[in-house]
Structures are given as structure tokens and as C-alpha cells.
Design an enzyme around this catalytic site. Structure first.
Site, short mmCIF file in Angstrom:
data_model
loop_
_atom_site.label_atom_id
_atom_site.label_comp_id
_atom_site.label_asym_id
_atom_site.label_seq_id
_atom_site.Cartn_x
_atom_site.Cartn_y
_atom_site.Cartn_z
N GLY A 40 0.83 -1.20 0.00
CA GLY A 40 0.00 0.00 0.00
C GLY A 40 0.86 1.24 0.00
O GLY A 40 1.90 1.30 0.68
N LEU A 43 -1.47 7.29 2.23
CA LEU A 43 -0.73 8.10 3.21
C LEU A 43 -0.07 7.23 4.27
O LEU A 43 1.05 7.54 4.71
CB LEU A 43 -1.66 9.13 3.83
CG LEU A 43 -1.94 10.27 2.85
CD1 LEU A 43 -3.01 11.20 3.38
CD2 LEU A 43 -0.66 11.06 2.53
N ALA A 44 -0.71 6.13 4.66
CA ALA A 44 -0.08 5.26 5.66
C ALA A 44 1.13 4.55 5.06
O ALA A 44 2.24 4.61 5.61
CB ALA A 44 -1.10 4.25 6.19
N GLY A 45 0.94 3.90 3.92
CA GLY A 45 2.03 3.12 3.33
C GLY A 45 3.14 3.99 2.77
O GLY A 45 4.33 3.66 2.91
N ARG A 330 -20.36 12.84 12.25
CA ARG A 330 -20.97 12.28 11.05
C ARG A 330 -22.09 11.29 11.33
O ARG A 330 -23.10 11.27 10.63
CB ARG A 330 -19.89 11.56 10.24
CG ARG A 330 -18.92 12.55 9.68
CD ARG A 330 -17.75 11.89 9.01
NE ARG A 330 -16.90 12.96 8.49
CZ ARG A 330 -15.75 12.75 7.88
NH1 ARG A 330 -15.29 11.52 7.74
NH2 ARG A 330 -15.05 13.76 7.42
N LEU A 441 -6.45 11.10 7.98
CA LEU A 441 -5.14 11.50 7.44
C LEU A 441 -4.15 11.62 8.60
O LEU A 441 -2.99 11.20 8.51
CB LEU A 441 -5.26 12.83 6.69
CG LEU A 441 -6.29 12.85 5.54
CD1 LEU A 441 -6.22 14.18 4.78
CD2 LEU A 441 -6.08 11.70 4.57
#
Ligand code: FAD
Length: 637
Positions: A40, A43-45, A330, A441
Site C-alpha cells: 500500500g 498516506l499510511a504506506g 458524522r 489523514l
């Protein structure tokens, strides 16, 4: 198996510092001897791969897309939270921590959330240093806007393209290391299996999506950053390639799956408009900074919005939740939109929409100001709906958007499989039963830039990791099993398309495991999923061959996994006899129709252990202990 979250002792604010000190280190000269597989490049990977390579590890980075830059993270619009308190409004690490725990309806780990709030400020500094063009005030300081579930403005943003800009930052950092030879990129690869040797994660089997070849890759640890599983609902705001396959196949190899029923339904999406639609579009939560949500007071009022006088409009969020108004979290906003539509007050052709109106904001601030803040979002809305949102209120309705459930990880982000780390949306994360806006994020980057680089060192420094290569029997066996599954899919040669099955699964999930759930509905859904899965394996049509580019085959593999995973979601939802955050069981609600938790019986993480396809998974409970915040009924009034 006893779950151990490995939460460090000591006062909340000191746990992370203390843990970092106590973790064993890998000597800089030894780091290059370790190979780490990162699956991946969102943003994490992306942040994990860049940081690990910068430390000196040899990194292999995999993604489905043709470039790491095209990961789903690029779609993120509204922003990223941090407790900088630039607005001087009284924000603090503690407040961000508290808002997040409360926003998640007290179903997350205190220690993880506190660490996330601590790290949030570093992330902003790092991204600014990378050149991420965050919006600024006239004096040059970074600007902020508000997101749901908070009474301070703490969201940093780059117009409506925050994810894209942050991903370009991570991508640049990755490319620096790719050029330095420490990252090897494997784009257009799909992970088909996790390989275990002596019970530890030591590699993966992938399919080259261009030529269909199966490949084996060995390493000393595997890091899954493969995103969320919202596409189990078929229609969602996620990228078309988002899937559960990597996580689910790791689950089958022993990684527990935590809280799979916790799904986030985002209140502000463009409503469904036809049966052939395959994608839904998010209208960022940031719009609720200035847009006012309303419906006609009278059910069945079909006049155009301009003809409905003020006195005949119901700004129901402002009326019911005066403290937070349009910026309630939400789950609360989504349920209220559904409630209004169920009462016949929905608008538009289908009656499944509410208005998001900018008339007052434009009158107050002028069109130029609104355009500057949200121009690209308004343009997107106009292109999709052919209506001008500067003149006519937008029409919005909730849609599946994010999944709080994911693979269970401990404080070190390691799953129940030693050496398998899980980051970003793919882990069960820090968001409890409901994620607050602009915090995915933050979490993905905290995991990749700041947490994993320490914790994986602690693992590598202490684990016994004899050399293995891809000729090991475990690699050969898993590759053969992956090949057999491909051949099985191709051999069915039935009459229904993969999408047709996926669409039907999505309808079952939306109807029975969506915004509102009932016990009879969940039981019915379980049977329907089992039947659909049976039909899939007897009647799916996958054209083409395996040894070639074949998108139908790719989708078929993912839908086959969704058909198994969906049952786990329903089992988890049926087990949790309470309502909390995104999990709303109609039997458990307050007199005012808010989610009613049962802390005495369900204040735990449900972590499921895989047994077999048709068998009941085993439930393991991680009790959630709240030592620093009091468990209360959430109120945004
Ligand atoms: C429209 C939209 C707007 C959003 N806006 C915001 C926002 O403003 N603020 C916020 O905080 N959050 C937002 N979110 C949520 C946020 O974008 C995501 O939660 C986050 O980007 C997920 O990042 P990730 O790195 O975990 O995964 P992803 O970005 O989904 O990346 C997954 C990666 O895994 C790879 N992959 C997946 N499966 C496999 C496999 N089997 N083999 C190989 N590779 C695989 C993919 O190729 C990809 O590279 C938004 C979400 C959506 C849908």
C-alpha cells in the site's frame, strides 16, 4: 489466545515517550540487513515506506495502481487535524484527545488516541517542511477550519485537495529513497496472500496485474497499509480499487479482525441517482462550516427550495443540537438526515436527500470568499448534478465512506501474527465506533511517519528471524493455493457478472447492516449473504485468462473476499447488542433517538479469529479501560 494490547504503564501523557525509550533499537549499520515489505502506498504506506527507508531499512513497496501517487488517499478533500491551537481558541492535545474519544463513542483505546493527539502537531511541521501547500492566513500562519464533533478550528487544509497534497509530500519522500536504492517499487501488483514461516509474517504472494504472473517476495516483516473495506457496500465514496482482500487473507492466516461492523456513513454525499451507478461522490464535511442543512417543515412539500419561505424550513441540526449545529459528528448528522427522509421530508426526485444551503454564507461573506474556500468542490458538484450550488442549495444524502473496523493491532501496531504490522485505515484504528472528520489523514501519517519506525525496530531487534527465501515450502504452497483460486474463479464460466453479484451484496449490506440495524434484519442478511456466496461460486462469469491483464478476474477475487467478509460484519453487528457511533441497532436508542451504549456489557473491542468459510468465527474481547475520561452519554446539544 489472550489479547495483549501492550499498552505501556505510567501516566497517559508519558506512555509514548517512555515506550520509545524502552523499545529496543536496531543499530544503524544493521538496519540495511532487514527487508521490510510495505503493501500500500496511500498516506499510511507512503509515509511508512519513506520513513523506514530513510532509517536505512531495505523496503519493498507494493500497490495496485500504476503509481504510488494514485492511492485512494489522493481523494481526501477536507483536511487534517492537529492540536496546534493557532486560532487561540483553547485547543490542546488533551482537547483533541478528548474530542476523539468522545467522537468515537468511547469505543477506542485511550492510550492510542492520546498518542495520536500528541503526534498530530509534528505531522503538520513535517508536511510543511516537505512543501505541502496548506492554506494560510493573510499574515502567513497556517489557516484552520472546523470539522464535526469539535468546537475549535483545528483542521489544516489545502483547499479541497488535502489528501492529494499530503500524498505528493509522502511520494516525494518515497522517491528520494527510491533514487537512493533503499525502496524498490512494485506498482500494479496485488497481494494475494501473506506467507508465514514458523508462525511469523515473512513475505507475500502477489499477482502482477499487467501479465498475470504470480510472484513471491520474502522479508523480515510485512506492513499492511491497504486501506478500508467500504466497497463491501458496492456503492461508497471509496476508490473503485479499495478492497478488503489483503486484510482478509491475512485474517485467514491468523490476524484477528476487530470491530468489522463499525462503518462510517458520511452525511454529505451526492445522492444515488440510478441503478447503474457504481460510485458515490463525497461533498467534504468542510462545507458544513458555512452550509446550512435543512428540509421543508411539511412532509411532501415538493416546491423548489427558493419558493420555500424561511418560516417553513427546518434547520433540524441547528434546532436539535444548538451547541454544535451543522457540525455534529458524522454518525449523528447521517442518522438525522435518514430520520427526516423517513418522515417524508426528504427532497429531490427520490425523496432521499436534504438541502445543504450556502445562501446565507454567500450573503454574509460574498461569493468570492466562498469560491476561494470551496471552489473545486462546488465545481465538482455542478459537473455531476448540472446544478449551480451558488444559486440552488446542494442536495446531499449519507453514503458509506470509511471503515473504523480493521485488523486488530496492539499499541505497537502489530497484529496477532508476529511480524505483521497494520497501519492506516486497514487497522481497527483509533477512532472507536465513529471517526471524526479530518482524523484519518492524521492517523495514517502518525502510523507511518512516527509510530511504526520505532515499534518495528523493537520487533526486529528482539525477534528470531533466520534467513528465508522464496523457495521455502511455505512460499511455494501459498503461491500454488493462490493459483488454484484463480483457476477456480475462471472455471466457473457462469452467467452473472462479477459486478452484478457485488451490487446485490451491496444492497443486502446497505439495507440490513447500514445506517440502522435490527436483529431480525441482520439474521436475514446472514442467510442472504451465504446464499449469494453459494450462487457466486456456481454462476459467476469471469471472462479472459489468468496469465494476462484481466480486470474482471481482479474484481472477482475481491468480490469473493467481500462475500465472506460481509458475513463477519453481520456476525459482529449481531453480537454487539448496543448502539454506538456508526453501529445503530434500532432496539437500543435513547428517547431522543440517539445511540444507546451498554458499557456494562460491550465496552470492549471485538476481535474475531477466523476458523473456516462456513464456520462461526471465535470472538476474543479486549476490554477498554477508561482511566482518564469518564464514560458518558455523548451529547452535542
Ligand atoms: C472522498 C474521500 C474524502 C476523504 N477526505 C478526508 C479528509 O479530508 N480528511 C481525512 O482525514 N480523511 C479523509 N478521508 C479518509 C482518508 O482519505 C482515508 O481513510 C485514508 O486516505 C486511507 O489511507 P490509507 O493509506 O490507509 O489507505 P489508501 O489510501 O486507501 O491506500 C491503500 C493502498 O493499498 C494498496 N492496496 C490495497 N489492496 C492491495 C492489495 N491487495 N495488494 C497491493 N496493494 C493493495 C492500494 O493500491 C493503495 O496504494 C476521505 C475519504 C474519501 C473516500
Amino acid at each position: 489466545m489472550q489479547l495483549n494490547a501492550n499498552i505501556p504503564d505510567g501516566p497517559l501523557a508519558q506512555k509514548w515517550d517512555r515506550h520509545r525509550f524502552e523499545l529496543k533499537l536496531v543499530n544503524p549499520a544493521n538496519k540495511r540487513k532487514y527487508t521490510i515489505i510495505v503493501v500500500g502506498t496511500g498516506l499510511a504506506g507512503g509515509s511508512a515506506a519513506a520513513s523506514l527507508a530513510e532509517l536505512g531499512y531495505a523496503v519493498k513497496s507494493f500497490c495496485i495502481q500504476d503509481s504510488p501517487r494514485r492511492a485512494h488517499s489522493i481523494a481526501a478533500q477536507g483536511g487534517i487535524n492537529a492540536a496546534k491551537n493557532y486560532q487561540n481558541e483553547g485547543d490542546s492535545i488533551w482537547r483533541l484527545f478528548y474530542d476523539t474519544v468522545k467522537g468515537g463513542d468511547f469505543r477506542s483505546r485511550e492510550a492510542n488516541v492520546y498518542r495520536l493527539a500528541q503526534i498530530s502537531n509534528d505531522i503538520i511541521d513535517q508536511c510543511v517542511a516537505q512543501g505541502v501547500p496548506f492554506a494560510r492566513e493573510y499574515g502567513g500562519l497556517l489557516a484552520n477550519r472546523s470539522f464535526g464533533g469539535a468546537q475549535v478550528s483545528r483542521t489544516f487544509y489545502a483547499r479541497g485537495q488535502t489528501g492529494q497534497q499530503l500524498l505528493l509530500g509522502a511520494y516525494s519522500a518515497m522517491m528520494r529513497q527510491t533514487a537512493a536504492g533503499r525502496i524498490t517499487l512494485f506498482p500494479r501488483r496485488e497481494m494475494l496472500d501473506l506467507v508465514l514461516v514458523d508462525g511469523k509474517a515473512r513475505g507475500i504472494v502477489t499477482r502482477n496485474l499487467i501479465n498475470g504472473e504470480l510472484e513471491r517476495h520474502a522479508g523480515d516483516a510485512v506492513v499492511l497499509c491497504t486501506g478500508g473495506y467500504g466497497n463491501v457496500f458496492f456503492l461508497s465514496t471509496n476508490a473503485m480499487a479499495s478492497n478488503v482482500s489483503a486484510a482478509f487473507r491475512a485474517h485467514k492466516k491468523g490476524a484477528f479482525f476487530a470491530n468489522p461492523c463499525f462503518t462510517q456513513i458520511h452525511p454529505t454525499c451526492i445522492p444515488v441517482h440510478g441503478t447503474y451507478q457504481s460510485k458515490l461522490t463525497l461533498m467534504s464535511e468542510s462545507l458544513r462550516n458555512d452550509g446550512r442543512v435543512w428540509v421543508p417543515r411539511e412532509a411532501g412539500d415538493s416546491r423548489p427550495p427558493q419558493q420555500i419561505p424561511e418560516a417553513e424550513r427546518d434547520y433540524y441540526l441547528e434546532r436539535k443540537y444548538p451547541s454544535f449545529g451543522n457540525l455534529v459528528p458524522r454518525d449523528v448528522a447521517s442518522r438525522n438526515a435518514k430520520e427526516q427522509c423517513d418522515q417524508g421530508k426528504g427532497v429531490g426526485e427520490t425523496g432521499r436527500a436534504v438541502f445543504l444551503d450556502f445562501k446565507d454564507a454567500i450573503q454574509r461573506d460574498g461569493r468570492a470568499v466562498i469560491e476561494k474556500k470551496y471552489g473545486n468542490l462546488f465545481q465538482m458538484y455542478a459537473k455531476i448534478t448540472a446544478e449551480n450550488p451558488y444559486e440552488t442549495p446542494m442536495m446531499i444524502y449519507p453514503a458509506v465512506h470509511y471503515t473504523m473496523g480493521g485488523l486488530w493491532v496492539d499499541y505497537n501496531l502489530m497484529s496477532t501474527v508476529p511480524g505483521l504490522f497494520v497501519l492506516g485505515e486497514a487497522n481497527f484504528s483509533d477512532h472507536g465506533a465513529n471517526r471524526l472528520g479530518a482524523s484519518a489523514l492524521m492517523q495514517g501519517l502518525a502510523d507511518g511517519y512516527y509510530i511504526l519506525p520505532y515499534t518495528i525496530g523493537g520487533y526486529l531487534a528482539t525477534a528470531d528471524l533466520p534467513a528465508v527465501d522464496i523457495d521455502h515450502a511455505a512460499f511455494k504452497g501459498d503461491a500454488a493455493a493462490a493459483q488454484a483460486k484463480i483457476e477456480k474463479l475462471l472455471a466457473v464460466r457462469g452467467r452473472r457478472t462479477v459486478d452484478d453479484f457485488h451490487r446485490e451484496l451491496g444492497r443486502i449490506m446497505w439495507e440490513h447492516c447500514g445506517m440502522a440495524r435490527t436483529n431480525p434484519g441482520l439474521e436475514k442478511a446472514r442467510h442472504m449473504i451465504q446464499n449469494l456466496r453459494g450462487e457466486f461460486w456456481g454462476n459467476v462469469r469471469v471472462p479472459g485468462e489468468g496469465a494476462d491483464l484481466n480486470q474482471s478476474l481482479e474484481r472477482a477475487g475481491r468480490v469473493a473476499d467481500f462475500l465472506e467478509f460481509a458475513e463477519l460484519m453481520v456476525i459482529d453487528a449481531r453480537h454487539r447488542q448496543e448502539s454506538c457511533g456508526g453501529h445503530f441497532n434500532e432496539a437500543y436508542q435513547t428517547e431522543e433517538n440517539e445511540a444507546l451504549r451498554d458499557d456494562a456489557h460491550y465496552c470492549h473491542v471485538s476481535a474475531w479469529e477466523y476458523t473456516a468459510v462456513e464456520a462461526q468465527p471465535v470472538l476474543h474481547k479486549e476490554p477498554l479501560v477508561f482511566e482518564n475520561v469518564a464514560l458518558t452519554q455523548r451529547s452535542y446539544k
